[in-house]
Structure formats: structure tokens, C-alpha cells
Design a protein around this motif. Structure first.
Motif, PDB file in Angstrom:
ATOM      1  N   LYS A  50       0.837  -1.206   0.000  1.00 29.23           N
ATOM      2  CA  LYS A  50       0.000   0.000   0.000  1.00 29.23           C
ATOM      3  C   LYS A  50       0.866   1.248   0.000  1.00 29.23           C
ATOM      4  O   LYS A  50       1.940   1.271   0.601  1.00 29.23           O
ATOM      5  CB  LYS A  50      -0.906   0.028   1.241  1.00 29.23           C
ATOM      6  N   GLU A  51       0.367   2.277  -0.671  1.00 31.09           N
ATOM      7  CA  GLU A  51       1.059   3.565  -0.725  1.00 31.09           C
ATOM      8  C   GLU A  51       0.960   4.304   0.596  1.00 31.09           C
ATOM      9  O   GLU A  51      -0.078   4.252   1.260  1.00 31.09           O
ATOM     10  CB  GLU A  51       0.417   4.480  -1.770  1.00 31.09           C
ATOM     11  N   ARG A  52       2.012   4.994   0.901  1.00 34.86           N
ATOM     12  CA  ARG A  52       2.002   5.934   2.021  1.00 34.86           C
ATOM     13  C   ARG A  52       2.675   7.193   1.490  1.00 34.86           C
ATOM     14  O   ARG A  52       3.878   7.210   1.283  1.00 34.86           O
ATOM     15  CB  ARG A  52       2.764   5.395   3.220  1.00 34.86           C
ATOM     16  N   GLU A  53       1.862   8.196   1.238  1.00 33.31           N
ATOM     17  CA  GLU A  53       2.395   9.453   0.743  1.00 33.31           C
ATOM     18  C   GLU A  53       2.344  10.477   1.844  1.00 33.31           C
ATOM     19  O   GLU A  53       1.344  10.604   2.528  1.00 33.31           O
ATOM     20  CB  GLU A  53       1.587   9.960  -0.450  1.00 33.31           C
ATOM     21  N   GLY A  54       3.426  11.178   2.006  1.00 30.96           N
ATOM     22  CA  GLY A  54       3.446  12.273   2.958  1.00 30.96           C
ATOM     23  C   GLY A  54       3.246  13.563   2.199  1.00 30.96           C
ATOM     24  O   GLY A  54       2.801  13.563   1.058  1.00 30.96           O
ATOM     25  N   THR A  55       3.589  14.657   2.810  1.00 30.22           N
ATOM     26  CA  THR A  55       3.537  15.923   2.098  1.00 30.22           C
ATOM     27  C   THR A  55       4.685  15.927   1.099  1.00 30.22           C
ATOM     28  O   THR A  55       5.548  15.066   1.150  1.00 30.22           O
ATOM     29  CB  THR A  55       3.645  17.101   3.083  1.00 30.22           C
ATOM     30  N   GLY A  56       4.699  16.882   0.219  1.00 35.00           N
ATOM     31  CA  GLY A  56       5.659  16.948  -0.875  1.00 35.00           C
ATOM     32  C   GLY A  56       6.997  16.296  -0.637  1.00 35.00           C
ATOM     33  O   GLY A  56       7.631  16.523   0.372  1.00 35.00           O
ATOM     34  N   MET A  65       0.689  -6.492   6.003  1.00 32.54           N
ATOM     35  CA  MET A  65       0.306  -7.834   6.439  1.00 32.54           C
ATOM     36  C   MET A  65       1.251  -8.245   7.547  1.00 32.54           C
ATOM     37  O   MET A  65       2.393  -7.823   7.589  1.00 32.54           O
ATOM     38  CB  MET A  65       0.340  -8.824   5.272  1.00 32.54           C
ATOM     39  N   GLU A  66       0.736  -9.033   8.450  1.00 35.59           N
ATOM     40  CA  GLU A  66       1.574  -9.467   9.569  1.00 35.59           C
ATOM     41  C   GLU A  66       2.611 -10.455   9.072  1.00 35.59           C
ATOM     42  O   GLU A  66       2.304 -11.384   8.326  1.00 35.59           O
ATOM     43  CB  GLU A  66       0.711 -10.100  10.654  1.00 35.59           C
ATOM     44  N   ILE A  67       3.844 -10.232   9.493  1.00 31.01           N
ATOM     45  CA  ILE A  67       4.936 -11.143   9.137  1.00 31.01           C
ATOM     46  C   ILE A  67       5.686 -11.514  10.404  1.00 31.01           C
ATOM     47  O   ILE A  67       5.496 -10.893  11.451  1.00 31.01           O
ATOM     48  CB  ILE A  67       5.903 -10.513   8.117  1.00 31.01           C
ATOM     49  N   GLU A  68       6.556 -12.507  10.278  1.00 31.07           N
ATOM     50  CA  GLU A  68       7.401 -12.887  11.401  1.00 31.07           C
ATOM     51  C   GLU A  68       8.856 -12.793  10.966  1.00 31.07           C
ATOM     52  O   GLU A  68       9.246 -13.338   9.939  1.00 31.07           O
ATOM     53  CB  GLU A  68       7.075 -14.312  11.858  1.00 31.07           C
ATOM     54  N   VAL A  69       9.647 -12.068  11.762  1.00 25.39           N
ATOM     55  CA  VAL A  69      11.067 -11.907  11.492  1.00 25.39           C
ATOM     56  C   VAL A  69      11.822 -12.285  12.753  1.00 25.39           C
ATOM     57  O   VAL A  69      11.597 -11.702  13.814  1.00 25.39           O
ATOM     58  CB  VAL A  69      11.405 -10.443  11.096  1.00 25.39           C
ATOM     59  N   VAL A  77       5.594  -4.563   6.910  1.00 23.94           N
ATOM     60  CA  VAL A  77       7.004  -4.499   6.553  1.00 23.94           C
ATOM     61  C   VAL A  77       7.176  -3.444   5.456  1.00 23.94           C
ATOM     62  O   VAL A  77       6.421  -3.393   4.489  1.00 23.94           O
ATOM     63  CB  VAL A  77       7.578  -5.873   6.131  1.00 23.94           C
ATOM     64  N   TYR A  78       8.158  -2.587   5.645  1.00 26.66           N
ATOM     65  CA  TYR A  78       8.479  -1.514   4.710  1.00 26.66           C
ATOM     66  C   TYR A  78       9.144  -2.124   3.489  1.00 26.66           C
ATOM     67  O   TYR A  78      10.045  -2.954   3.605  1.00 26.66           O
ATOM     68  CB  TYR A  78       9.431  -0.559   5.436  1.00 26.66           C
ATOM     69  N   PHE A  79       8.725  -1.718   2.314  1.00 24.60           N
ATOM     70  CA  PHE A  79       9.331  -2.226   1.078  1.00 24.60           C
ATOM     71  C   PHE A  79      10.290  -1.199   0.485  1.00 24.60           C
ATOM     72  O   PHE A  79      11.478  -1.464   0.325  1.00 24.60           O
ATOM     73  CB  PHE A  79       8.242  -2.612   0.072  1.00 24.60           C
ATOM     74  N   VAL A  80       9.775  -0.030   0.157  1.00 29.10           N
ATOM     75  CA  VAL A  80      10.603   0.969  -0.506  1.00 29.10           C
ATOM     76  C   VAL A  80      10.053   2.366  -0.231  1.00 29.10           C
ATOM     77  O   VAL A  80       8.859   2.529   0.015  1.00 29.10           O
ATOM     78  CB  VAL A  80      10.656   0.690  -2.029  1.00 29.10           C
ATOM     79  N   GLY A  81      10.948   3.340  -0.241  1.00 24.30           N
ATOM     80  CA  GLY A  81      10.496   4.717  -0.041  1.00 24.30           C
ATOM     81  C   GLY A  81      11.387   5.710  -0.746  1.00 24.30           C
ATOM     82  O   GLY A  81      12.523   5.402  -1.115  1.00 24.30           O
ATOM     83  N   LEU A  82      10.838   6.891  -0.927  1.00 24.87           N
ATOM     84  CA  LEU A  82      11.558   8.010  -1.541  1.00 24.87           C
ATOM     85  C   LEU A  82      11.414   9.222  -0.652  1.00 24.87           C
ATOM     86  O   LEU A  82      10.342   9.457  -0.094  1.00 24.87           O
ATOM     87  CB  LEU A  82      10.947   8.370  -2.899  1.00 24.87           C
ATOM     88  N   LYS A 145       8.374 -11.651  -2.016  1.00 26.70           N
ATOM     89  CA  LYS A 145       7.359 -12.662  -2.342  1.00 26.70           C
ATOM     90  C   LYS A 145       7.834 -14.041  -1.868  1.00 26.70           C
ATOM     91  O   LYS A 145       7.072 -14.803  -1.292  1.00 26.70           O
ATOM     92  CB  LYS A 145       7.091 -12.654  -3.842  1.00 26.70           C
ATOM     93  N   LYS A 146       9.106 -14.339  -2.120  1.00 27.48           N
ATOM     94  CA  LYS A 146       9.691 -15.619  -1.695  1.00 27.48           C
ATOM     95  C   LYS A 146       9.634 -15.778  -0.169  1.00 27.48           C
ATOM     96  O   LYS A 146       9.368 -16.861   0.346  1.00 27.48           O
ATOM     97  CB  LYS A 146      11.147 -15.695  -2.192  1.00 27.48           C
ATOM     98  N   LYS A 147       9.833 -14.675   0.554  1.00 21.92           N
ATOM     99  CA  LYS A 147       9.780 -14.705   2.009  1.00 21.92           C
ATOM    100  C   LYS A 147       8.346 -14.731   2.533  1.00 21.92           C
ATOM    101  O   LYS A 147       8.122 -14.901   3.729  1.00 21.92           O
ATOM    102  CB  LYS A 147      10.486 -13.468   2.589  1.00 21.92           C
ATOM    103  N   GLY A 148       7.363 -14.494   1.637  1.00 24.55           N
ATOM    104  CA  GLY A 148       5.977 -14.449   2.059  1.00 24.55           C
ATOM    105  C   GLY A 148       5.589 -13.113   2.688  1.00 24.55           C
ATOM    106  O   GLY A 148       4.626 -13.034   3.445  1.00 24.55           O
ATOM    107  N   TRP A 149       6.329 -12.053   2.345  1.00 23.10           N
ATOM    108  CA  TRP A 149       6.088 -10.748   2.934  1.00 23.10           C
ATOM    109  C   TRP A 149       5.171  -9.867   2.109  1.00 23.10           C
ATOM    110  O   TRP A 149       4.806  -8.775   2.546  1.00 23.10           O
ATOM    111  CB  TRP A 149       7.405 -10.017   3.162  1.00 23.10           C
ATOM    112  N   VAL A 150       4.820 -10.299   0.906  1.00 23.18           N
ATOM    113  CA  VAL A 150       3.840  -9.591   0.072  1.00 23.18           C
ATOM    114  C   VAL A 150       2.886 -10.617  -0.515  1.00 23.18           C
ATOM    115  O   VAL A 150       3.228 -11.763  -0.708  1.00 23.18           O
ATOM    116  CB  VAL A 150       4.500  -8.767  -1.073  1.00 23.18           C
ATOM    117  N   LYS A 151       1.678 -10.143  -0.756  1.00 22.71           N
ATOM    118  CA  LYS A 151       0.660 -10.993  -1.387  1.00 22.71           C
ATOM    119  C   LYS A 151       0.170 -10.306  -2.632  1.00 22.71           C
ATOM    120  O   LYS A 151       0.143  -9.124  -2.742  1.00 22.71           O
ATOM    121  CB  LYS A 151      -0.515 -11.228  -0.452  1.00 22.71           C
TER     122      LYS A 151
END
Length: 151
Positions: A50-56, A65-69, A77-82, A145-151
Motif C-alpha cells: 500500500k502507498e504511504r504518501e506524505g507531504t511533498g 500484512m503481519e509477518i514474522e522476522v 514491513v516496509y518495502f521501498v520509499g523516496l 514474495k519468496k519470504k511471504g512478505w507480500v501478497k
């Protein structure tokens, strides 16, 4: 007469509500880089990501989704950000943090931008670098995906 206490002067008027693209005069040249990388990330906004956009100048994808680490449950779990910073666009790529072995398949141009464990400092709109970021996103998504962290 008691000794006078010395008080340390502090800046009591911090700037409030500053947008990231407003941090320096060089920011306008960084916004197109931010926009290009964001276009590369957007196709991964699917399933649990899911997207998480902040201000500019802020954008991220988080797998909601719940994961176990290491035996600990995490609600997401955080995937990527800018993030537009002062002088560069921070490309925060957590798959490389979760799986450091991924670095071995990254091209040298991209690895030269890596500062720390998972943040790449992108300072120019380089087609070669953008292509390498696109490839890294694909590898990272496959790893999650291999770790089961995204669906």
C-alpha cells in the motif's frame, strides 16, 4: 548576593511545516528525479503493498500484512520509499537490508549510490541508474514474495 546562573540560549523558533522540496535552492532539480523513481515504484502498489504518501517529496510502499522476522511478529514491513533531501533523493530500499546478498547482483553504478545499509543517494536523472533501480525493484519484490512478505 548569589551567583548569577548562566543560561544557554537556544533557537526557540524552529521552522514548522517545511516541505521537503523546500529545503534548498537546488530542490527543483531533484523533483524530476523523485517523480521518475516514483513511476518505477508505482507498479508494485498491489496486493498487500500500500502507498504511504506524505507531504511533498515523500512516498513509500509498505506491505500491510503481519509477518514474522526472527521469531517476532510485525504488523507490516516496509518495502521501498523516496524522500527528497537537501542535495539528493533518498531511495530507501529495504529488500537489500533484509537480504544483503542482493548487493552481489547490483551493478556498480547503483552500488556507488548506496550510503549505509539501505539508502541510495540519487543525485542525477541518469537513464542507466533508473534502469538499474527498475531491475532492483523487481528483484526486491521477488525476494519479498519468496519470504511471504507480500501478497
Amino acid at each position: 548576593m548569589p551567583a548569577k546562573k548562566k543560561t544557554k540560549k537556544t533557537n526557540s523558533s524552529p521552522k514548522q511545516g517545511i516541505k521537503y522540496e523546500d529545503k534548498s535552492a537546488g530542490q527543483p532539480e531533484l523533483v524530476p528525479i523523485f517523480d521518475e523513481i516514483k513511476k518505477l515504484i508505482k507498479p508494485y502498489k498491489k496486493g498487500s503493498l500500500k502507498e504511504r504518501e506524505g507531504t511533498g517529496g515523500q512516498y513509500s510502499l509498505v506491505s500491510e500484512m503481519e509477518i514474522e522476522v526472527d521469531g517476532k511478529k510485525k504488523p507490516e514491513v516496509y518495502f521501498v520509499g523516496l524522500l527528497v533531501q537537501k542535495g539528493y533523493v533518498g531511495f530507501y530500499f529495504m529488500p537489500i537490508y533484509a537480504e544483503p546478498e542482493l548487493k552481489k547482483v547490483f551493478p556498480q553504478e547503483l552500488l556507488k549510490c548506496l550510503k549505509g545499509k539501505s539508502c541510495f543517494y540519487i543525485k542525477k536523472k541518469d537513464p542507466v541508474l533508473l534502469s538499474q533501480i527498475k531491475d532492483a525493484l523487481k528483484l526486491g519484490y521477488e525476494e519479498y514474495k519468496k519470504k511471504g512478505w507480500v501478497k
